[in-house]
Design a protein around this motif. Sequence first.
Motif, PDB file in Angstrom:
ATOM      1  N   SER A   1      -7.631  12.684   0.188  1.00  0.00           N
ATOM      2  CA  SER A   1      -8.193  13.464   1.278  1.00  0.00           C
ATOM      3  C   SER A   1      -7.375  14.742   1.426  1.00  0.00           C
ATOM      4  O   SER A   1      -6.219  14.806   1.003  1.00  0.00           O
TER       5      SER A   1
ATOM      6  N   ARG B   1      -9.040   1.710  -0.466  1.00  0.00           N
ATOM      7  CA  ARG B   1      -9.194   0.735   0.616  1.00  0.00           C
ATOM      8  C   ARG B   1     -10.006  -0.470   0.159  1.00  0.00           C
ATOM      9  O   ARG B   1     -10.679  -0.441  -0.858  1.00  0.00           O
TER      10      ARG B   1
ATOM     11  N   GLU C   1       1.311   5.675   0.044  1.00  0.00           N
ATOM     12  CA  GLU C   1       0.708   6.931   0.488  1.00  0.00           C
ATOM     13  C   GLU C   1       1.626   8.061   0.055  1.00  0.00           C
ATOM     14  O   GLU C   1       2.840   7.968   0.184  1.00  0.00           O
TER      15      GLU C   1
ATOM     16  N   MET D   1       0.851  -1.176   0.000  1.00  0.00           N
ATOM     17  CA  MET D   1       0.000   0.000   0.000  1.00  0.00           C
ATOM     18  C   MET D   1       0.896   1.238   0.000  1.00  0.00           C
ATOM     19  O   MET D   1       1.903   1.285   0.669  1.00  0.00           O
TER      20      MET D   1
ATOM     21  N   VAL E   1      -7.568   5.282  -6.368  1.00  0.00           N
ATOM     22  CA  VAL E   1      -6.951   5.912  -5.205  1.00  0.00           C
ATOM     23  C   VAL E   1      -7.998   6.654  -4.378  1.00  0.00           C
ATOM     24  O   VAL E   1      -9.065   6.995  -4.870  1.00  0.00           O
ATOM     25  N   ASP E   2      -7.682   6.884  -3.118  1.00  0.00           N
ATOM     26  CA  ASP E   2      -8.462   7.746  -2.238  1.00  0.00           C
ATOM     27  C   ASP E   2      -7.675   9.024  -2.054  1.00  0.00           C
ATOM     28  O   ASP E   2      -6.461   8.988  -1.847  1.00  0.00           O
TER      29      ASP E   2
ATOM     30  N   LYS F   1      -3.565  14.149   0.500  1.00  0.00           N
ATOM     31  CA  LYS F   1      -3.034  12.820   0.802  1.00  0.00           C
ATOM     32  C   LYS F   1      -3.655  11.860  -0.199  1.00  0.00           C
ATOM     33  O   LYS F   1      -4.874  11.743  -0.302  1.00  0.00           O
ATOM     34  N   VAL F   2      -2.807  11.192  -0.965  1.00  0.00           N
ATOM     35  CA  VAL F   2      -3.248  10.233  -1.979  1.00  0.00           C
ATOM     36  C   VAL F   2      -2.757   8.858  -1.546  1.00  0.00           C
ATOM     37  O   VAL F   2      -1.585   8.685  -1.234  1.00  0.00           O
ATOM     38  N   ARG F   3      -3.679   7.916  -1.514  1.00  0.00           N
ATOM     39  CA  ARG F   3      -3.291   6.556  -1.144  1.00  0.00           C
ATOM     40  C   ARG F   3      -4.136   5.554  -1.916  1.00  0.00           C
ATOM     41  O   ARG F   3      -5.168   5.896  -2.482  1.00  0.00           O
ATOM     42  N   GLN F   4      -3.665   4.323  -1.901  1.00  0.00           N
ATOM     43  CA  GLN F   4      -4.362   3.246  -2.604  1.00  0.00           C
ATOM     44  C   GLN F   4      -5.761   3.091  -2.032  1.00  0.00           C
ATOM     45  O   GLN F   4      -5.975   3.246  -0.828  1.00  0.00           O
TER      46      GLN F   4
ATOM     47  N   ASN G   1       1.893  12.392   0.238  1.00  0.00           N
ATOM     48  CA  ASN G   1       1.394  13.663   0.755  1.00  0.00           C
ATOM     49  C   ASN G   1       2.011  14.797  -0.049  1.00  0.00           C
ATOM     50  O   ASN G   1       3.233  14.850  -0.213  1.00  0.00           O
TER      51      ASN G   1
END
Length: 134
Positions: free
Chosen positions: A108, A99, A3, A1, A105-106, A94-97, A5
Amino acid sequence: MFEFNAPIDTNLMQPVATGHAQTMERWEDGPNGRRSSGQPLIDEATGAPVRIYDVMLPTGRDGRHELHGVRVISHEAPELAPYAPVELDGLVAKVRQARNGGKGVDVSFTADAIRPATTARPGGRRSADTAEAA
């Protein structure tokens, strides 16, 4: 995973508030699962409440505004008029895989502070008066 920023320079965009903000609630683990405590979520480092402000940011295709919840930790809770320009200090994406094994991507957003804009910035919409003068 993964992340990632990334700080965002808000000098070239015009964020717009919807006028909606909500203080996040603290959740507690109990015998029947997780439940809201009815108390505000407080940041341990600062002792300030955590709020989510609904803000339209130009993240869509061709710079179109899309609605995002921006997380702000602050003792101050400014009143933001609906559909009025705002200033966001220290905006970070904040970009992350995604869930739960989903594709994509998610994204926030967090900011150090939010307040009504004091001056018009480039990229915002022009009013009818400004368009007639041009």
